[in-house]
Design a protein around this motif. Sequence first.
Motif, PDB file in Angstrom:
ATOM      1  N   LEU A  11       0.826  -1.213   0.000  1.00  0.00           N
ATOM      2  CA  LEU A  11       0.000   0.000   0.000  1.00  0.00           C
ATOM      3  C   LEU A  11       0.855   1.257   0.000  1.00  0.00           C
ATOM      4  O   LEU A  11       0.545   2.225  -0.695  1.00  0.00           O
ATOM      5  N   THR A  12       1.925   1.251   0.760  1.00  0.00           N
ATOM      6  CA  THR A  12       2.797   2.423   0.819  1.00  0.00           C
ATOM      7  C   THR A  12       3.422   2.718  -0.538  1.00  0.00           C
ATOM      8  O   THR A  12       3.412   3.861  -0.999  1.00  0.00           O
ATOM      9  N   ILE A  27       5.912   5.065 -14.845  1.00  0.00           N
ATOM     10  CA  ILE A  27       4.797   5.003 -15.796  1.00  0.00           C
ATOM     11  C   ILE A  27       5.171   5.667 -17.117  1.00  0.00           C
ATOM     12  O   ILE A  27       4.826   5.171 -18.193  1.00  0.00           O
ATOM     13  N   LYS A  28       5.908   6.787 -17.054  1.00  0.00           N
ATOM     14  CA  LYS A  28       6.325   7.474 -18.278  1.00  0.00           C
ATOM     15  C   LYS A  28       7.269   6.616 -19.110  1.00  0.00           C
ATOM     16  O   LYS A  28       7.290   6.712 -20.331  1.00  0.00           O
ATOM     17  N   SER A  35       2.071   0.090 -14.057  1.00  0.00           N
ATOM     18  CA  SER A  35       0.827  -0.461 -13.511  1.00  0.00           C
ATOM     19  C   SER A  35       1.115  -1.373 -12.324  1.00  0.00           C
ATOM     20  O   SER A  35       0.324  -1.458 -11.388  1.00  0.00           O
ATOM     21  N   LEU A  36       2.262  -2.032 -12.333  1.00  0.00           N
ATOM     22  CA  LEU A  36       2.675  -2.838 -11.180  1.00  0.00           C
ATOM     23  C   LEU A  36       2.853  -1.952  -9.948  1.00  0.00           C
ATOM     24  O   LEU A  36       2.462  -2.319  -8.849  1.00  0.00           O
ATOM     25  N   CYS A  39      -0.671  -0.917  -8.332  1.00  0.00           N
ATOM     26  CA  CYS A  39      -1.625  -1.953  -7.918  1.00  0.00           C
ATOM     27  C   CYS A  39      -1.123  -2.664  -6.650  1.00  0.00           C
ATOM     28  O   CYS A  39      -0.119  -3.379  -6.702  1.00  0.00           O
ATOM     29  N   PRO A  40      -1.805  -2.461  -5.512  1.00  0.00           N
ATOM     30  CA  PRO A  40      -1.354  -3.116  -4.282  1.00  0.00           C
ATOM     31  C   PRO A  40      -1.332  -4.641  -4.375  1.00  0.00           C
ATOM     32  O   PRO A  40      -0.435  -5.288  -3.843  1.00  0.00           O
ATOM     33  N   TYR A  41      -2.308  -5.210  -5.076  1.00  0.00           N
ATOM     34  CA  TYR A  41      -2.348  -6.663  -5.219  1.00  0.00           C
ATOM     35  C   TYR A  41      -1.141  -7.161  -6.010  1.00  0.00           C
ATOM     36  O   TYR A  41      -0.486  -8.126  -5.619  1.00  0.00           O
ATOM     37  N   CYS A  42      -0.841  -6.493  -7.117  1.00  0.00           N
ATOM     38  CA  CYS A  42       0.308  -6.887  -7.941  1.00  0.00           C
ATOM     39  C   CYS A  42       1.615  -6.731  -7.169  1.00  0.00           C
ATOM     40  O   CYS A  42       2.480  -7.607  -7.201  1.00  0.00           O
TER      41      CYS A  42
END
Length: 98
Positions: A11-12, A27-28, A35-36, A39-42
């Motif tokens: 989460l952090t 991202i750039k 996207s990784l 996404c907290p799950y990823c």
Amino acid sequence: MLAMCVSTISLTITKSKVFSPLRNWVIKRNEKLGSLLSCPYCMSHWVATFYVIVLYIYSPMAMVTNILFIDATITIFAIISLATIITGIVRRATSISG
């Protein structure tokens, strides 16, 4: 205990303002990797894998099958499952969006 650590770290990294410059920079340059980092799950998969590898290096143990790879895989996915539940609870309680 490890699942709480994985949840908090995931989460952090993925939602805090502290890491937003890093997320934007990544991202750039690479949308999939970005996207990784969003996404907290990823992210929990990578954090859990890191912790299990470190734990097995410093304190090797057989848990279920006596086959290290299978035991480590079971441990990683158990931690991810619990971390996902914890993350869901934290996000609902604190209204973290995304």
